[in-house]
Design a protein around this motif. Sequence first.
Motif, PDB file in Angstrom:
ATOM      1  N   ASP A 102       4.835  -7.380  -3.649  1.00 33.80           N
ATOM      2  CA  ASP A 102       6.207  -7.530  -3.167  1.00 33.80           C
ATOM      3  C   ASP A 102       6.277  -8.339  -1.879  1.00 33.80           C
ATOM      4  O   ASP A 102       7.213  -9.111  -1.675  1.00 33.80           O
ATOM      5  CB  ASP A 102       6.832  -6.149  -2.927  1.00 33.80           C
ATOM      6  CG  ASP A 102       6.868  -5.301  -4.186  1.00 33.80           C
ATOM      7  OD1 ASP A 102       7.459  -5.766  -5.183  1.00 33.80           O
ATOM      8  OD2 ASP A 102       6.298  -4.190  -4.178  1.00 33.80           O
ATOM      9  N   THR A 103       5.290  -8.139  -1.016  1.00 31.72           N
ATOM     10  CA  THR A 103       5.244  -8.845   0.270  1.00 31.72           C
ATOM     11  C   THR A 103       3.866  -9.474   0.432  1.00 31.72           C
ATOM     12  O   THR A 103       2.845  -8.786   0.333  1.00 31.72           O
ATOM     13  CB  THR A 103       5.512  -7.886   1.444  1.00 31.72           C
ATOM     14  OG1 THR A 103       6.788  -7.258   1.259  1.00 31.72           O
ATOM     15  CG2 THR A 103       5.501  -8.638   2.764  1.00 31.72           C
ATOM     16  N   PHE A 104       3.854 -10.771   0.663  1.00 35.06           N
ATOM     17  CA  PHE A 104       2.604 -11.523   0.814  1.00 35.06           C
ATOM     18  C   PHE A 104       2.576 -12.054   2.253  1.00 35.06           C
ATOM     19  O   PHE A 104       3.427 -12.844   2.643  1.00 35.06           O
ATOM     20  CB  PHE A 104       2.565 -12.673  -0.196  1.00 35.06           C
ATOM     21  CG  PHE A 104       1.228 -13.299  -0.386  1.00 35.06           C
ATOM     22  CD1 PHE A 104       0.650 -14.082   0.598  1.00 35.06           C
ATOM     23  CD2 PHE A 104       0.529 -13.126  -1.578  1.00 35.06           C
ATOM     24  CE1 PHE A 104      -0.580 -14.670   0.414  1.00 35.06           C
ATOM     25  CE2 PHE A 104      -0.701 -13.718  -1.783  1.00 35.06           C
ATOM     26  CZ  PHE A 104      -1.261 -14.482  -0.786  1.00 35.06           C
ATOM     27  N   ILE A 105       1.587 -11.604   3.026  1.00 37.69           N
ATOM     28  CA  ILE A 105       1.484 -12.003   4.427  1.00 37.69           C
ATOM     29  C   ILE A 105       0.332 -12.982   4.603  1.00 37.69           C
ATOM     30  O   ILE A 105      -0.803 -12.692   4.211  1.00 37.69           O
ATOM     31  CB  ILE A 105       1.276 -10.773   5.333  1.00 37.69           C
ATOM     32  CG1 ILE A 105       2.475  -9.825   5.232  1.00 37.69           C
ATOM     33  CG2 ILE A 105       1.067 -11.214   6.791  1.00 37.69           C
ATOM     34  CD1 ILE A 105       2.310  -8.517   5.998  1.00 37.69           C
ATOM     35  N   VAL A 106       0.625 -14.130   5.192  1.00 37.22           N
ATOM     36  CA  VAL A 106      -0.392 -15.121   5.535  1.00 37.22           C
ATOM     37  C   VAL A 106      -0.484 -15.186   7.059  1.00 37.22           C
ATOM     38  O   VAL A 106       0.497 -15.518   7.729  1.00 37.22           O
ATOM     39  CB  VAL A 106      -0.036 -16.520   4.986  1.00 37.22           C
ATOM     40  CG1 VAL A 106      -1.076 -17.553   5.434  1.00 37.22           C
ATOM     41  CG2 VAL A 106       0.074 -16.501   3.467  1.00 37.22           C
ATOM     42  N   PHE A 107      -1.649 -14.841   7.602  1.00 40.99           N
ATOM     43  CA  PHE A 107      -1.855 -14.882   9.053  1.00 40.99           C
ATOM     44  C   PHE A 107      -3.071 -15.772   9.289  1.00 40.99           C
ATOM     45  O   PHE A 107      -4.211 -15.315   9.297  1.00 40.99           O
ATOM     46  CB  PHE A 107      -2.079 -13.471   9.586  1.00 40.99           C
ATOM     47  CG  PHE A 107      -2.086 -13.341  11.092  1.00 40.99           C
ATOM     48  CD1 PHE A 107      -2.004 -14.441  11.935  1.00 40.99           C
ATOM     49  CD2 PHE A 107      -2.171 -12.086  11.668  1.00 40.99           C
ATOM     50  CE1 PHE A 107      -2.006 -14.299  13.318  1.00 40.99           C
ATOM     51  CE2 PHE A 107      -2.170 -11.924  13.045  1.00 40.99           C
ATOM     52  CZ  PHE A 107      -2.101 -13.024  13.871  1.00 40.99           C
ATOM     53  N   GLY A 108      -2.824 -17.071   9.459  1.00 42.43           N
ATOM     54  CA  GLY A 108      -3.925 -18.012   9.612  1.00 42.43           C
ATOM     55  C   GLY A 108      -3.520 -19.233  10.418  1.00 42.43           C
ATOM     56  O   GLY A 108      -2.412 -19.325  10.933  1.00 42.43           O
ATOM     57  N   GLY A 109      -4.454 -20.181  10.507  1.00 41.69           N
ATOM     58  CA  GLY A 109      -4.247 -21.390  11.288  1.00 41.69           C
ATOM     59  C   GLY A 109      -5.024 -21.375  12.589  1.00 41.69           C
ATOM     60  O   GLY A 109      -5.279 -22.434  13.184  1.00 41.69           O
ATOM     61  N   THR A 110      -5.422 -20.191  13.035  1.00 43.64           N
ATOM     62  CA  THR A 110      -6.151 -20.077  14.302  1.00 43.64           C
ATOM     63  C   THR A 110      -7.461 -20.846  14.246  1.00 43.64           C
ATOM     64  O   THR A 110      -7.782 -21.631  15.149  1.00 43.64           O
ATOM     65  CB  THR A 110      -6.419 -18.598  14.638  1.00 43.64           C
ATOM     66  OG1 THR A 110      -5.169 -17.924  14.792  1.00 43.64           O
ATOM     67  CG2 THR A 110      -7.229 -18.462  15.917  1.00 43.64           C
TER      68      THR A 110
END
Length: 214
Positions: A102-110
């Motif tokens: 239902d919820t897809f979290i992308v925590f990147g780029g660092t």
Amino acid sequence: MVDLGKVFILGDSYSTFEGHIPEGYATWYYDVIRNDTDVDKVEQTWWKKVLDNTKSELVLNCSYSGTTICHTGYAGDCSNASFVGRFDDIVADGWFSNKTVDTFIVFGGTNDSWANSPIGETMTSGWTKEDLFSYLPAVNYLLKRVKDLFPGVRLICILNCDLKPEINDGLRDAAVRYGAELIELKDIEKRSGHPDIRGMEQIAEQVLGYLKGR
């Protein structure tokens, strides 16, 4: 209480904790003090705090320390571990065939910022594997792929503070293009570039503040 439903996290070291990510994935945070941090309990992580303060169920925390969104990491080709590579692999393996997200979290780029990964040019279709060694093609590919595979998903991107402007601008642009929500972090306390206990609290507070304000 905010309802996130079934949650999938795709992240890097900031979202790791030993025993709570797939076997074989590198981690930064453990249940004993290692590296340069004071975080030693999973309950101290930003993502566990968010899950514990929302109506949600974690489907998978697919986070791998030191990874870039694109295929170019600190030692060059990291296509087996990059955000794009990991996601494509679990899709190809059929992992999602009987799963709901239902919820897809992308925590990147660092790490794309820290590793000086090539920035490249924005692309919205026609990607080759070679294109995905650069950040802008890769971040657009990833968000489009998520949206195509999960048309009704709530896609949330978290953007770290203190990154290169071109990394920030690239994620902002891609988020708008693919209808993703964007949470931009501010003034996070860190040790060796990684959130400590207070930094984790700050991330959770900023994410929850955003979610409750929607």
